[in-house]
Design a protein around this motif. Structure first.
Motif, mmCIF file in Angstrom:
data_model
loop_
_atom_site.group_PDB
_atom_site.id
_atom_site.type_symbol
_atom_site.label_atom_id
_atom_site.label_comp_id
_atom_site.label_asym_id
_atom_site.label_seq_id
_atom_site.Cartn_x
_atom_site.Cartn_y
_atom_site.Cartn_z
ATOM 1 N N GLY A 126 38.213 39.327 39.766
ATOM 2 C CA GLY A 126 37.176 38.752 38.833
ATOM 3 C C GLY A 126 38.045 37.675 37.848
ATOM 4 N N GLU A 127 39.314 37.612 37.725
ATOM 5 C CA GLU A 127 40.031 36.802 36.787
ATOM 6 C C GLU A 127 40.541 35.571 37.560
ATOM 7 O OE1 GLU A 127 39.915 37.995 33.465
ATOM 8 O OE2 GLU A 127 41.594 37.167 33.407
ATOM 9 N N GLY A 144 41.934 31.040 35.816
ATOM 10 C CA GLY A 144 43.502 30.421 36.021
ATOM 11 C C GLY A 144 43.870 30.369 37.269
ATOM 12 N N PRO A 145 44.151 31.445 37.816
ATOM 13 C CA PRO A 145 45.007 31.488 39.204
ATOM 14 C C PRO A 145 44.410 30.377 40.366
ATOM 15 C CG PRO A 145 44.423 33.649 38.727
ATOM 16 C CD PRO A 145 43.849 33.047 37.573
ATOM 17 N N LEU A 146 42.899 30.324 40.372
ATOM 18 C CA LEU A 146 42.406 29.792 41.215
ATOM 19 C C LEU A 146 42.879 28.128 41.415
ATOM 20 C CD1 LEU A 146 40.058 30.418 43.321
ATOM 21 C CD2 LEU A 146 38.629 29.328 41.775
ATOM 22 N N ALA A 147 43.597 27.668 40.369
ATOM 23 C CA ALA A 147 44.485 26.500 40.365
ATOM 24 C C ALA A 147 45.700 26.471 41.434
ATOM 25 C CB ALA A 147 44.691 26.043 38.908
ATOM 26 N N LEU A 148 45.868 27.794 41.533
ATOM 27 C CA LEU A 148 47.204 27.584 42.441
ATOM 28 C C LEU A 148 46.967 27.442 43.907
ATOM 29 C CD1 LEU A 148 48.836 30.637 40.832
ATOM 30 C CD2 LEU A 148 49.606 28.251 40.437
ATOM 31 N N PRO A 168 38.146 47.664 50.184
ATOM 32 C CA PRO A 168 37.378 48.730 50.838
ATOM 33 C C PRO A 168 35.893 48.568 50.608
ATOM 34 C CG PRO A 168 38.285 49.403 48.807
ATOM 35 C CD PRO A 168 38.766 48.038 49.189
ATOM 36 N N ASN A 169 35.082 49.460 51.197
ATOM 37 C CA ASN A 169 33.565 49.514 51.335
ATOM 38 C C ASN A 169 33.160 50.008 50.063
ATOM 39 O OD1 ASN A 169 31.221 48.623 52.174
ATOM 40 N ND2 ASN A 169 31.199 50.357 53.633
ATOM 41 N N ASN A 170 33.316 49.512 49.018
ATOM 42 C CA ASN A 170 32.819 50.305 47.738
ATOM 43 C C ASN A 170 31.801 49.399 46.927
ATOM 44 O OD1 ASN A 170 34.504 48.677 46.271
ATOM 45 N ND2 ASN A 170 36.038 50.058 45.993
ATOM 46 N N ALA A 171 31.421 49.939 45.599
ATOM 47 C CA ALA A 171 30.340 49.146 44.938
ATOM 48 C C ALA A 171 30.906 47.759 44.431
ATOM 49 C CB ALA A 171 30.401 49.853 43.692
ATOM 50 N N LEU A 172 32.121 47.514 44.648
ATOM 51 C CA LEU A 172 32.694 46.131 43.955
ATOM 52 C C LEU A 172 32.723 45.262 45.373
ATOM 53 C CD1 LEU A 172 35.325 47.468 41.503
ATOM 54 C CD2 LEU A 172 32.966 46.173 40.974
ATOM 55 N N LEU A 173 32.430 45.614 46.379
ATOM 56 C CA LEU A 173 32.988 44.625 47.613
ATOM 57 C C LEU A 173 31.944 43.335 47.218
ATOM 58 C CD1 LEU A 173 33.965 44.578 50.215
ATOM 59 C CD2 LEU A 173 32.142 45.478 51.455
ATOM 60 N N GLU A 174 30.426 43.421 47.040
ATOM 61 C CA GLU A 174 29.809 42.062 47.026
ATOM 62 C C GLU A 174 30.641 40.975 46.126
ATOM 63 O OE1 GLU A 174 27.829 40.923 49.066
ATOM 64 O OE2 GLU A 174 28.193 42.894 50.324
ATOM 65 N N LYS A 175 31.075 41.710 45.112
ATOM 66 C CA LYS A 175 31.729 41.174 43.886
ATOM 67 C C LYS A 175 33.126 40.342 44.518
ATOM 68 C CE LYS A 175 29.207 41.971 40.183
ATOM 69 N NZ LYS A 175 28.343 41.063 39.748
ATOM 70 N N LEU A 176 33.863 41.208 45.113
ATOM 71 C CA LEU A 176 35.020 40.872 45.766
ATOM 72 C C LEU A 176 34.723 39.751 46.584
ATOM 73 C CD1 LEU A 176 37.994 41.256 45.936
ATOM 74 C CD2 LEU A 176 37.758 42.791 47.875
ATOM 75 N N GLU A 199 35.440 31.873 47.071
ATOM 76 C CA GLU A 199 36.174 30.809 46.133
ATOM 77 C C GLU A 199 37.351 30.442 46.825
ATOM 78 O OE1 GLU A 199 36.042 32.902 42.536
ATOM 79 O OE2 GLU A 199 33.834 32.951 42.330
ATOM 80 N N VAL A 200 38.229 31.326 47.332
ATOM 81 C CA VAL A 200 39.502 31.132 47.807
ATOM 82 C C VAL A 200 39.404 30.407 48.982
ATOM 83 C CG1 VAL A 200 41.584 32.147 48.783
ATOM 84 C CG2 VAL A 200 40.631 33.222 46.831
#
Ligand code: F6R
Length: 365
Positions: A257-258, A262-266, A278-286, A292-293
């Protein structure tokens, strides 16, 4: 003895199913945790605990960071985690009835030992050492002890010490969770999962050849970014640490999420990005972070379990892991990252077991 293995590190990576089984052995009885595994007084003492502080260095600090998620989620106790060299040089507010935990393979790390000595003077309810060396200073000087049974670790880079620390921290979570967030049914479920762990790790180790091939994509790179969310963020940090210490490739980990802070610039085609998904609650966010990458031309290497709907496409390589419960994911996803660092280092021809400038046990500040 290294036996058939080319390096101690590889041998120790492959010893993990046994080391984990040994660390669980005697600590479980049927479907329950043996409360006396932390010592006879532990059960009564744990019932009084209202907060947990964990202090450690390096890889052990990453294990501690995973445990923070577990202790807060399952035991409902506030848990703070800090590197020992920072902890020991600042003023802190010690919470009431707090348990002070040190985590160390060697039990001789100077900063961790100094932090323990200081904690003993500052009003903690009790101290607990989770350690791999029974006769170490940390073990001798703590009120309670839980030994990891990883056996001797010769490779400077910590592997089986780390995963057995995670197992020990799951046992601690269970012990603290009793009478709090974990009832008998839940304890039975968690113990069942723990018992299945050696076989899961065995399954993941079969990825070795696949990862040896994957390593070729990293060998000529100067940098690598590791991404994770939740409990996988410290696992991403551990993956980055392994890669940097044995292959000397600069690696950093970010909570996914960070990225856009900043680091996207790299990101470009020279900056591979490794994600643990892994297949967890945060997967969609990830997944949206990964998009974006990808959209910026980054080369993505995603470790994901079979159920994660992710397609290989231009710039996206997916490495599939066996399906596991969320609880075991941090352990299971660590293994391919260890193997990746190992194979990149072998291809680069570095001294895998004795990386330059590093010592196995850091007994000076
Ligand atoms: C990295 C590594 C180190 C140690 C650290 C703490 O692979 O091994 O970061 O984890 O020096 O050592 P212990 O656990 O012995 O306190």
């Amino acid at each position: 003895e290294r036996g058939e293995y080319r390096h101690y590190m590889l041998k120790e990576i492959f010893e993990q199913p046994q080391a984990i089984a040994d660390t669980l052995d005697d600590r479980l009885s049927g479907t329950q945790l043996r409360p006396e595994c932390f010592g006879n007084e532990a059960e009564a003492l744990f019932a009084d605990i209202k907060a947990v502080t964990i202090v450690a260095c390096g890889t052990s600090h990453h294990a501690a960071q995973v445990a923070r998620y577990w202790i807060e989620a399952f035991a409902g106790l506030p848990c703070s985690v800090e590197v020992a060299s920072e902890y020991r040089y600042r003023h802190h507010v010690v919470p009431e009835q707090a348990l002070f935990v040190t985590l160390s393979q060697s039990g001789e790390t100077a900063d961790t030992l100094a932090a323990l000595r200081q904690a003993k003077q500052s009003g903690y309810r009790a101290t607990l050492a989770i350690c791999n060396v029974p006769e170490s200073s940390l073990v001798r000087e703590s009120d309670l002890v839980l030994l990891t049974h990883a056996g001797p670790e010769i490779g400077v880079a910590s592997t089986k010490a780390f995963t057995t620390q995670l197992v020990a921290l799951l046992l601690l979570t269970l012990a603290l969770g009793r009478g709090r967030g974990i009832d008998e049914t839940e304890e039975t479920r968690l113990v069942g999962l723990l018992r299945s762990l050696p076989i899961k790790v065995e399954e993941v180790l079969r990825l070795d050849e696949r990862i040896a091939l994957l390593a070729e994509s990293f060998v000529d790179k100067q940098h690598t970014l590791f991404l994770g969310r939740g409990e996988q963020y410290p696992i991403a940090m551990e993956g980055a640490l392994k890669l940097k210490e044995i292959s000397y490739i600069h690696a950093e980990a970010y909570p996914a999420g960070e990225l856009k802070h900043g680091p996207l610039a790299l990101i470009d085609e020279q900056m591979p990005v490794v994600a643990v998904a892994p297949n967890n609650a945060l997967l969609e966010k990830l997944k949206s972070n990964l998009e974006e990458v990808r959209a910026r031309g980054g080369q993505l290497y995603v470790f994901a379990d079979y159920q994660v709907p992710l397609d290989e496409s231009d710039g996206v390589t997916v490495i599939r892991l066996p399906e596991t419960d969320d609880l075991l994911d941090p352990l299971v996803f660590t293994i391919p990252l260890q193997l990746l660092a190992y194979h990149v280092a072998v291809l680069k021809g570095t001294d895998v077991d004795q990386p330059r400038n590093l010592a196995k046990s850091v007994t000076v500040e």
